[in-house]
Design a protein around this motif. Structure first.
Motif, PDB file in Angstrom:
ATOM      1  N   LYS A  37       4.409  62.857  45.476  1.00  0.00           N
ATOM      2  CA  LYS A  37       5.863  62.736  45.481  1.00  0.00           C
ATOM      3  C   LYS A  37       6.524  64.099  45.258  1.00  0.00           C
ATOM      4  O   LYS A  37       7.512  64.445  45.898  1.00  0.00           O
ATOM      5  CB  LYS A  37       6.322  61.741  44.411  1.00  0.00           C
ATOM      6  CG  LYS A  37       6.207  60.279  44.822  1.00  0.00           C
ATOM      7  CD  LYS A  37       6.657  59.336  43.730  1.00  0.00           C
ATOM      8  CE  LYS A  37       8.134  59.461  43.418  1.00  0.00           C
ATOM      9  NZ  LYS A  37       8.996  58.998  44.546  1.00  0.00           N
ATOM     10  N   ALA A  58      10.527  60.501  48.926  1.00  0.00           N
ATOM     11  CA  ALA A  58      11.547  59.706  48.244  1.00  0.00           C
ATOM     12  C   ALA A  58      11.116  58.255  48.026  1.00  0.00           C
ATOM     13  O   ALA A  58      11.870  57.470  47.439  1.00  0.00           O
ATOM     14  CB  ALA A  58      12.845  59.742  49.050  1.00  0.00           C
ATOM     15  N   GLN A  59       9.925  57.910  48.488  1.00  0.00           N
ATOM     16  CA  GLN A  59       9.491  56.518  48.367  1.00  0.00           C
ATOM     17  C   GLN A  59       9.030  56.210  46.947  1.00  0.00           C
ATOM     18  O   GLN A  59       8.685  57.089  46.166  1.00  0.00           O
ATOM     19  CB  GLN A  59       8.379  56.220  49.373  1.00  0.00           C
ATOM     20  CG  GLN A  59       8.804  56.436  50.820  1.00  0.00           C
ATOM     21  CD  GLN A  59      10.124  55.752  51.140  1.00  0.00           C
ATOM     22  OE1 GLN A  59      10.238  54.531  51.057  1.00  0.00           O
ATOM     23  NE2 GLN A  59      11.123  56.538  51.505  1.00  0.00           N
ATOM     24  N   SER A  60       9.005  54.915  46.653  1.00  0.00           N
ATOM     25  CA  SER A  60       8.695  54.458  45.303  1.00  0.00           C
ATOM     26  C   SER A  60       7.219  54.630  44.970  1.00  0.00           C
ATOM     27  O   SER A  60       6.377  54.827  45.860  1.00  0.00           O
ATOM     28  CB  SER A  60       9.064  52.977  45.166  1.00  0.00           C
ATOM     29  OG  SER A  60       8.225  52.187  46.010  1.00  0.00           O
ATOM     30  N   GLU A  61       6.922  54.525  43.698  1.00  0.00           N
ATOM     31  CA  GLU A  61       5.526  54.585  43.251  1.00  0.00           C
ATOM     32  C   GLU A  61       4.719  53.447  43.866  1.00  0.00           C
ATOM     33  O   GLU A  61       3.527  53.594  44.135  1.00  0.00           O
ATOM     34  CB  GLU A  61       5.463  54.503  41.726  1.00  0.00           C
ATOM     35  CG  GLU A  61       6.067  55.695  40.997  1.00  0.00           C
ATOM     36  CD  GLU A  61       5.236  56.957  41.200  1.00  0.00           C
ATOM     37  OE1 GLU A  61       4.083  56.854  41.668  1.00  0.00           O
ATOM     38  OE2 GLU A  61       5.753  58.049  40.874  1.00  0.00           O
ATOM     39  N   GLU A  62       5.370  52.331  44.115  1.00  0.00           N
ATOM     40  CA  GLU A  62       4.683  51.186  44.721  1.00  0.00           C
ATOM     41  C   GLU A  62       4.210  51.520  46.132  1.00  0.00           C
ATOM     42  O   GLU A  62       3.102  51.151  46.535  1.00  0.00           O
ATOM     43  CB  GLU A  62       5.614  49.975  44.756  1.00  0.00           C
ATOM     44  CG  GLU A  62       4.940  48.710  45.269  1.00  0.00           C
ATOM     45  CD  GLU A  62       5.858  47.497  45.220  1.00  0.00           C
ATOM     46  OE1 GLU A  62       5.471  46.459  45.775  1.00  0.00           O
ATOM     47  OE2 GLU A  62       6.953  47.598  44.623  1.00  0.00           O
ATOM     48  N   VAL A  63       5.074  52.226  46.880  1.00  0.00           N
ATOM     49  CA  VAL A  63       4.688  52.632  48.233  1.00  0.00           C
ATOM     50  C   VAL A  63       3.495  53.590  48.177  1.00  0.00           C
ATOM     51  O   VAL A  63       2.528  53.443  48.922  1.00  0.00           O
ATOM     52  CB  VAL A  63       5.874  53.302  48.956  1.00  0.00           C
ATOM     53  CG1 VAL A  63       5.407  53.982  50.255  1.00  0.00           C
ATOM     54  CG2 VAL A  63       6.951  52.279  49.268  1.00  0.00           C
ATOM     55  N   TRP A  64       3.550  54.557  47.256  1.00  0.00           N
ATOM     56  CA  TRP A  64       2.456  55.514  47.126  1.00  0.00           C
ATOM     57  C   TRP A  64       1.175  54.845  46.654  1.00  0.00           C
ATOM     58  O   TRP A  64       0.074  55.216  47.067  1.00  0.00           O
ATOM     59  CB  TRP A  64       2.856  56.652  46.184  1.00  0.00           C
ATOM     60  CG  TRP A  64       3.719  57.661  46.865  1.00  0.00           C
ATOM     61  CD1 TRP A  64       5.067  57.816  46.735  1.00  0.00           C
ATOM     62  CD2 TRP A  64       3.296  58.637  47.815  1.00  0.00           C
ATOM     63  NE1 TRP A  64       5.513  58.824  47.539  1.00  0.00           N
ATOM     64  CE2 TRP A  64       4.444  59.357  48.210  1.00  0.00           C
ATOM     65  CE3 TRP A  64       2.073  58.983  48.365  1.00  0.00           C
ATOM     66  CZ2 TRP A  64       4.392  60.402  49.134  1.00  0.00           C
ATOM     67  CZ3 TRP A  64       2.015  60.024  49.283  1.00  0.00           C
ATOM     68  CH2 TRP A  64       3.163  60.715  49.657  1.00  0.00           C
ATOM     69  N   LYS A  65       1.318  53.839  45.833  1.00  0.00           N
ATOM     70  CA  LYS A  65       0.136  53.094  45.394  1.00  0.00           C
ATOM     71  C   LYS A  65      -0.503  52.382  46.576  1.00  0.00           C
ATOM     72  O   LYS A  65      -1.732  52.287  46.676  1.00  0.00           O
ATOM     73  CB  LYS A  65       0.527  52.087  44.312  1.00  0.00           C
ATOM     74  CG  LYS A  65      -0.658  51.362  43.694  1.00  0.00           C
ATOM     75  CD  LYS A  65      -0.214  50.434  42.562  1.00  0.00           C
ATOM     76  CE  LYS A  65      -1.407  49.710  41.953  1.00  0.00           C
ATOM     77  NZ  LYS A  65      -0.990  48.796  40.849  1.00  0.00           N
TER      78      LYS A  65
END
Length: 206
Positions: free
Chosen positions: A52, A62-69
């Motif tokens: 991020k 800019a994506q959420s931690e959920e997206v990165w997970k």
């Protein structure tokens, strides 16, 4: 961004690309199209310790931690196919060299140059998967560079060209073996030309 130049953010498209249901992707585009930059970006998406922060200012950053997970972290094996070694034996050695460069970066035992190329590629990917705890992302850039180099050689014999094709075919066979054993998360192969009737990718057929 660091040089205050123009940067076109394509990370949203890249996110869609790596999210395809198919885990074997083949991209043919003209030279200077940005294929190498694309592969470098994908490699950083999967390997940066703080992606991020690394991609700050872009869509994916800019994506959420959920997206990165959901994307996850995966070891990357980034192969740039060698150009025109003088002989088939030197081509095999060149492929072992580029493979072992990636093996070293991932901290596992080197492939054995005296072994079968496809088998050693598979074993290397399996070792990386075991060490890192997640399957590999395999990026192969300029898949056609080697064959193009040989085809442009004056008076090259068809039998010799067939031998070159077999070496590359055997190398790709390692991908199929590794995928069957769950050692690969994603494969993306890029190049500038399509080769018909060479059986280069028959080893990848599911």
């Amino acid at each position: 961004k660091a040089t205050k130049g123009i940067y076109i953010d394509k990370t949203r498209l890249i996110y869609k690309l790596i999210g395809f249901k198919s885990r074997q992707l083949f991209l043919v585009r003209p030279r200077r199209f940005g294929k190498t930059l694309l592969l470098d970006t994908i490699a950083n998406i999967y390997t940066q310790p703080d992606p991020k922060k690394y991609f700050e200012g872009t869509w994916i950053g800019a994506q959420s931690e959920e997206v990165w997970k959901g994307i996850g972290q995966h070891p990357v094996v980034h192969i740039i196919m060698p150009s025109c070694p003088a002989t088939i034996i030197s081509l095999q050695k060149a492929l072992f060299t580029v493979l072992n460069e990636q093996v070293e970066l991932n901290g596992v035992e080197k492939a054995d140059p005296s072994g079968e190329l496809g088998t050693e590629f598979f074993v290397a990917l399996a070792r990386i998967r075991e060490k890192k705890g997640s399957p590999c992302v395999v990026l192969i850039d300029e898949y056609d560079q080697t064959l193009n180099s040989f085809m442009s050689t004056p008076n090259i014999e068809k039998a010799y060209l067939k031998g070159v094709t077999k070496v590359i075919h055997d190398f790709f066979l390692g991908l199929k073996m590794a995928e069957a054993k769950g050692a690969i998360h994603l494969t993306l192969i890029t190049g500038s030309a399509r080769f018909a009737k060479t059986a280069l990718f028959s080893s990848l057929n599911n």
